[in-house]
Design an enzyme around this catalytic site. Structure first.
Site, PDB file in Angstrom:
ATOM      1  N   GLY A 262       8.774  -1.691   9.344  1.00 45.40           N
ATOM      2  CA  GLY A 262       9.534  -0.521  10.044  1.00 45.40           C
ATOM      3  C   GLY A 262      11.056  -0.823   9.879  1.00 45.40           C
ATOM      4  N   THR A 263      11.366  -1.336   8.703  1.00 46.31           N
ATOM      5  CA  THR A 263      12.894  -1.616   8.666  1.00 46.31           C
ATOM      6  C   THR A 263      13.476  -0.669   7.434  1.00 46.31           C
ATOM      7  OG1 THR A 263      12.507  -3.399   6.740  1.00 46.31           O
ATOM      8  CG2 THR A 263      12.907  -4.112   9.167  1.00 46.31           C
TER       9      THR A 263
ATOM     10  N   TYR B  30      -2.850  -0.489  -7.657  1.00 48.69           N
ATOM     11  CA  TYR B  30      -2.438  -0.035  -6.484  1.00 48.69           C
ATOM     12  C   TYR B  30      -3.172   1.354  -5.934  1.00 48.69           C
ATOM     13  CZ  TYR B  30       0.944   2.690  -3.395  1.00 48.69           C
ATOM     14  OH  TYR B  30       1.581   3.186  -2.479  1.00 48.69           O
TER      15      TYR B  30
ATOM     16  N   THR C 263       4.408  -1.896  11.396  1.00 49.99           N
ATOM     17  CA  THR C 263       4.752  -3.108  10.374  1.00 49.99           C
ATOM     18  C   THR C 263       5.609  -2.392   9.078  1.00 49.99           C
ATOM     19  OG1 THR C 263       2.719  -2.656   9.112  1.00 49.99           O
ATOM     20  CG2 THR C 263       2.558  -4.319  11.022  1.00 49.99           C
TER      21      THR C 263
ATOM     22  N   SER D 287      -2.015   6.630   0.533  1.00 53.33           N
ATOM     23  CA  SER D 287      -1.522   7.164  -0.429  1.00 53.33           C
ATOM     24  C   SER D 287      -1.997   8.321  -1.041  1.00 53.33           C
ATOM     25  CB  SER D 287      -0.786   6.181  -1.374  1.00 53.33           C
ATOM     26  OG  SER D 287      -0.363   6.940  -2.413  1.00 53.33           O
TER      27      SER D 287
ATOM     28  N   GLY E 216      12.407   3.212   4.881  1.00 54.63           N
ATOM     29  CA  GLY E 216      11.697   4.046   4.150  1.00 54.63           C
ATOM     30  C   GLY E 216      10.856   4.743   5.213  1.00 54.63           C
ATOM     31  N   ILE E 217       9.610   4.817   5.194  1.00 55.94           N
ATOM     32  CA  ILE E 217       8.590   5.499   5.970  1.00 55.94           C
ATOM     33  C   ILE E 217       8.631   4.901   7.379  1.00 55.94           C
ATOM     34  CG2 ILE E 217       6.228   6.388   6.544  1.00 55.94           C
ATOM     35  CD1 ILE E 217       6.126   6.665   3.244  1.00 55.94           C
TER      36      ILE E 217
END
Ligand SMILES: NC(=O)c1ccc[n+]([C@@H]2O[C@H](COP(=O)([O-])OP(=O)(O)OC[C@H]3O[C@@H](n4cnc5c(N)ncnc54)[C@H](OP(=O)(O)O)[C@@H]3O)[C@@H](O)[C@H]2O)c1
Length: 251
Positions: free
Chosen positions: A15-16, A151, A13, A138, A18-19
């Protein structure tokens, strides 16, 4: 590259960029059929082209249960199962104590906690013995950071989801682990410095000084850890939080 995910069905999810994008490229290069999601159609299309290999893009917002149902129904009809789920979509904004609003909390916990719970829960009927779930955590999960409490708390919650889910999934043969990056050069991180490349470089340089390795990380460095957790190389790693933070939160 080898074939550590040969023939596997992997879902990432977010997946477009960055990581998630780096992980999708790595998984596809290792032989997986990769499903990627994102909310922007143009960015999704570009990512599909960039990843190459066996990739399917699905326009889906992880905070929408209808979208998640549609995503899982498509995977069920096309692939029949999921071997790897990287619940990576997430993010957040900054507000200091004193300015935190209900919307801020709902947005961040909606993206990082509620959406993650439903992503995993809705994927579960398709997951088979020996499959692997990787949750985006994170290093903020164990650190304090000014104006980043909501966050950070949401990522601490992700860590506990994994602890409890390995018990819910006892004897299923499905592993769950948390992958917790430190500061990584992605659009999410760069956005905090706005659009100015000079400001962005200044921020990355500053963040790098806080990391024992002396720099921020690259998405590809997180993708390699995601591959470890996704593949049988980590067959006895379960319920763990694996940090890839250059040592930032380990000292
Ligand atoms: N970069 C860091 O320093 C860092 C550090 C620790 C943890 N993380 C975590 O790593 C994960 C990935 O972050 P990143 O830095 O790679 O961010 P990024 O570059 O902004 O990428 C986020 C990806 O997720 C998608 N996305 C965002 N919200 C979504 C939603 N509701 N539904 C579906 N897709 C969604 C984005 O595409 P669309 O916008 O088109 O939907 C994009 O593909 C996040 O969970 C983040 O909290 C990042």
């Amino acid at each position: 590259m080898s074939d550590r995910l040969d023939g596997k069905i992997a879902v990432i999810t977010g997946g477009t960029t960055g990581i998630g994008l780096a992980a999708a490229k790595t998984f596809a290069a290792e032989g997986a059929h990769v499903y990627i999601t994102g909310r922007r159609a143009d960015v999704l299309k570009t990512a599909e082209q960039e990843i190459g290999g066996y990739v399917t893009g699905v326009l889906a917002d992880s905070t929408s249960n209808d979208d998640l149902d549609r995503l899982m129904a498509q995977i069920k009809s096309e692939a029949g199962r999921i071997d790897v789920l990287f619940a990576n979509a997430g993010g957040g904004t900054m507000l200091p104590l004193g300015q935190i609003t209900e919307e801020h909390i709902d947005d961040i916990f909606g993206r990082n906690v509620k959406a993650m719970i439903f992503t995993v829960q809705k994927a579960l009927p398709l997951m088979v013995r020996g499959s692997s779930i990787v949750l985006a955590g994170s290093s903020a999960s164990i650190e304090g950071a000014a104006a980043f409490s909501v966050y950070s708390a949401s990522k601490a919650a992700v860590r506990n989801l994994a602890r409890s889910w390995v018990l819910d999934l006892k004897d299923s043969g499905i592993r769950v682990n948390v992958l917790s990056p430190g500061p990584i050069r992605t659009p999410f991180l760069l956005d905090f410095a706005g659009n100015d490349p000079v400001q962005q470089k200044g921020m990355l340089d500053y963040l790098g000084t806080r990391v024992p390795l002396g720099r921020v990380g690259e998405p590809e460095e997180i993708a390699k850890v995601a591959l470890f957790l996704a593949s049988d190389d980590s067959s006895f790693v379960n319920g763990a939080e694996i940090f890839a933070d250059g040592g930032q939160a380990q000292v």
